[in-house]
Design a protein around this motif. Sequence first.
Motif, mmCIF file in Angstrom:
data_model
loop_
_atom_site.group_PDB
_atom_site.id
_atom_site.type_symbol
_atom_site.label_atom_id
_atom_site.label_comp_id
_atom_site.label_asym_id
_atom_site.label_seq_id
_atom_site.Cartn_x
_atom_site.Cartn_y
_atom_site.Cartn_z
ATOM 1 N N LEU A 21 1.072 -26.160 -1.046
ATOM 2 C CA LEU A 21 2.441 -26.530 -1.410
ATOM 3 C C LEU A 21 2.627 -26.575 -2.927
ATOM 4 O O LEU A 21 3.694 -26.229 -3.437
ATOM 5 C CB LEU A 21 2.812 -27.874 -0.785
ATOM 6 N N ASP A 22 1.582 -27.002 -3.643
ATOM 7 C CA ASP A 22 1.655 -27.080 -5.107
ATOM 8 C C ASP A 22 1.802 -25.706 -5.753
ATOM 9 O O ASP A 22 2.392 -25.579 -6.818
ATOM 10 C CB ASP A 22 0.421 -27.785 -5.688
ATOM 11 N N GLU A 23 1.267 -24.678 -5.103
ATOM 12 C CA GLU A 23 1.353 -23.340 -5.693
ATOM 13 C C GLU A 23 2.631 -22.597 -5.300
ATOM 14 O O GLU A 23 2.829 -21.458 -5.691
ATOM 15 C CB GLU A 23 0.109 -22.506 -5.361
ATOM 16 N N THR A 24 3.492 -23.228 -4.519
ATOM 17 C CA THR A 24 4.775 -22.624 -4.135
ATOM 18 C C THR A 24 5.906 -23.598 -4.468
ATOM 19 O O THR A 24 5.666 -24.740 -4.838
ATOM 20 C CB THR A 24 4.819 -22.335 -2.614
ATOM 21 N N ASP A 25 7.124 -23.146 -4.279
ATOM 22 C CA ASP A 25 8.271 -24.036 -4.461
ATOM 23 C C ASP A 25 8.905 -24.392 -3.112
ATOM 24 O O ASP A 25 10.095 -24.682 -3.024
ATOM 25 C CB ASP A 25 9.310 -23.410 -5.394
ATOM 26 N N ALA A 26 8.102 -24.370 -2.060
ATOM 27 C CA ALA A 26 8.603 -24.584 -0.704
ATOM 28 C C ALA A 26 9.285 -25.940 -0.517
ATOM 29 O O ALA A 26 10.192 -26.073 0.298
ATOM 30 C CB ALA A 26 7.462 -24.440 0.308
ATOM 31 N N MET A 27 8.852 -26.936 -1.289
ATOM 32 C CA MET A 27 9.471 -28.270 -1.178
ATOM 33 C C MET A 27 10.491 -28.510 -2.288
ATOM 34 O O MET A 27 11.021 -29.601 -2.414
ATOM 35 C CB MET A 27 8.394 -29.356 -1.195
ATOM 36 N N GLY A 28 10.765 -27.508 -3.079
ATOM 37 C CA GLY A 28 11.747 -27.660 -4.146
ATOM 38 C C GLY A 28 11.185 -28.428 -5.325
ATOM 39 O O GLY A 28 9.977 -28.620 -5.454
ATOM 40 N N ASP A 29 12.087 -28.877 -6.208
ATOM 41 C CA ASP A 29 11.667 -29.529 -7.449
ATOM 42 C C ASP A 29 11.413 -31.028 -7.311
ATOM 43 O O ASP A 29 10.658 -31.599 -8.075
ATOM 44 C CB ASP A 29 12.735 -29.315 -8.531
ATOM 45 N N GLY A 30 12.070 -31.693 -6.373
ATOM 46 C CA GLY A 30 11.974 -33.147 -6.280
ATOM 47 C C GLY A 30 10.637 -33.631 -5.765
ATOM 48 O O GLY A 30 9.817 -32.869 -5.251
ATOM 49 N N GLU A 31 10.429 -34.938 -5.921
ATOM 50 C CA GLU A 31 9.197 -35.557 -5.412
ATOM 51 C C GLU A 31 9.238 -35.627 -3.885
ATOM 52 O O GLU A 31 10.299 -35.731 -3.282
ATOM 53 C CB GLU A 31 9.058 -36.982 -5.956
ATOM 54 N N TYR A 32 8.054 -35.599 -3.305
ATOM 55 C CA TYR A 32 7.936 -35.775 -1.861
ATOM 56 C C TYR A 32 6.554 -36.331 -1.554
ATOM 57 O O TYR A 32 5.628 -36.222 -2.358
ATOM 58 C CB TYR A 32 8.160 -34.455 -1.110
ATOM 59 N N ASP A 33 6.435 -36.951 -0.399
ATOM 60 C CA ASP A 33 5.147 -37.420 0.097
ATOM 61 C C ASP A 33 4.741 -36.525 1.257
ATOM 62 O O ASP A 33 5.573 -36.147 2.082
ATOM 63 C CB ASP A 33 5.233 -38.874 0.586
ATOM 64 N N LEU A 34 3.457 -36.200 1.321
ATOM 65 C CA LEU A 34 2.909 -35.409 2.418
ATOM 66 C C LEU A 34 2.155 -36.350 3.350
ATOM 67 O O LEU A 34 1.271 -37.085 2.917
ATOM 68 C CB LEU A 34 1.961 -34.329 1.879
ATOM 69 N N GLU A 35 2.528 -36.338 4.630
ATOM 70 C CA GLU A 35 1.834 -37.129 5.644
ATOM 71 C C GLU A 35 1.295 -36.169 6.702
ATOM 72 O O GLU A 35 2.063 -35.430 7.315
ATOM 73 C CB GLU A 35 2.787 -38.125 6.311
ATOM 74 N N VAL A 36 -0.017 -36.175 6.894
ATOM 75 C CA VAL A 36 -0.644 -35.331 7.902
ATOM 76 C C VAL A 36 -1.266 -36.251 8.945
ATOM 77 O O VAL A 36 -1.953 -37.215 8.598
ATOM 78 C CB VAL A 36 -1.721 -34.409 7.280
ATOM 79 N N GLY A 37 -1.012 -35.959 10.212
ATOM 80 C CA GLY A 37 -1.549 -36.805 11.272
ATOM 81 C C GLY A 37 -1.736 -36.031 12.566
ATOM 82 O O GLY A 37 -1.531 -34.816 12.628
ATOM 83 N N SER A 38 -2.120 -36.766 13.605
ATOM 84 C CA SER A 38 -2.314 -36.196 14.937
ATOM 85 C C SER A 38 -1.152 -36.649 15.833
ATOM 86 O O SER A 38 -0.397 -37.539 15.459
ATOM 87 C CB SER A 38 -3.656 -36.655 15.518
ATOM 88 N N PRO A 39 -1.022 -36.068 17.024
ATOM 89 C CA PRO A 39 0.109 -36.400 17.886
ATOM 90 C C PRO A 39 0.118 -37.848 18.390
ATOM 91 O O PRO A 39 1.147 -38.337 18.798
ATOM 92 C CB PRO A 39 -0.025 -35.445 19.063
ATOM 93 N N GLY A 40 -1.016 -38.511 18.392
ATOM 94 C CA GLY A 40 -1.052 -39.893 18.852
ATOM 95 C C GLY A 40 -1.395 -40.015 20.324
ATOM 96 O O GLY A 40 -1.459 -39.031 21.063
ATOM 97 N N ALA A 41 -1.586 -41.244 20.747
ATOM 98 C CA ALA A 41 -2.052 -41.516 22.103
ATOM 99 C C ALA A 41 -1.024 -41.162 23.165
ATOM 100 O O ALA A 41 -1.362 -40.684 24.235
ATOM 101 C CB ALA A 41 -2.443 -42.986 22.230
ATOM 102 N N GLU A 42 0.252 -41.405 22.898
ATOM 103 C CA GLU A 42 1.295 -41.129 23.880
ATOM 104 C C GLU A 42 2.047 -39.848 23.524
ATOM 105 O O GLU A 42 3.265 -39.816 23.481
ATOM 106 C CB GLU A 42 2.258 -42.306 23.981
ATOM 107 N N ARG A 43 1.301 -38.806 23.288
ATOM 108 C CA ARG A 43 1.869 -37.543 22.841
ATOM 109 C C ARG A 43 2.833 -36.955 23.869
ATOM 110 O O ARG A 43 2.592 -37.012 25.071
ATOM 111 C CB ARG A 43 0.777 -36.550 22.544
#
Length: 169
Positions: free
Chosen positions: A64-86
């Motif tokens: 993501l840092d090497e592209t402008d896919a998220m635009g210019d503004g700040e953002y947080d990246l959250e990566v996770g799994s589907p969870g127990a009750e997927r």
Amino acid sequence: MSTTQSERLRELLEPLVSSQGLDLEEIEVASVGRKRVLRVVIDSEDGVDLDTIADVSRALSAKLDETDAMGDGEYDLEVGSPGAERPLKERRHYDRAVGRLARFQLTEGGDLVARILTVDDEGVDLEVPGVKGRKPTARRLAFDAIDKARVQVEFNRKDKKDMKEEEEA
């Protein structure tokens, strides 16, 4: 045809996730106050552990840092799994849930809670628990009869090894 930001992000990130033997299950861009949050859900046949999530998070962040896919503004990246009750949306989700208890909302109305026994291209074979001492019953559900399905949390769940041992006995 207009492409949404989520679709562009999926096109950018899915090859990276797939190259690590994982499935990109979901991408969501949400606004939280003044910040944006990019939530990415990954999974695999054997599930994902925290080390895998951390590795994927670093790789996605670098991409993501090497592209402008998220635009210019700040953002947080959250990566996770589907969870127990997927939620179960695709065939592979049902395959991964074999042996698990699931709640099905049926297209004709009504709910059903049953254990997933087998899955094929047309639907699922289920074991509906017996009530008040009655034996469980078998039921077949076609995928088009299922409106929504979600795995249920079981605290005393038998794992696949226990189920195979019972079948062999």
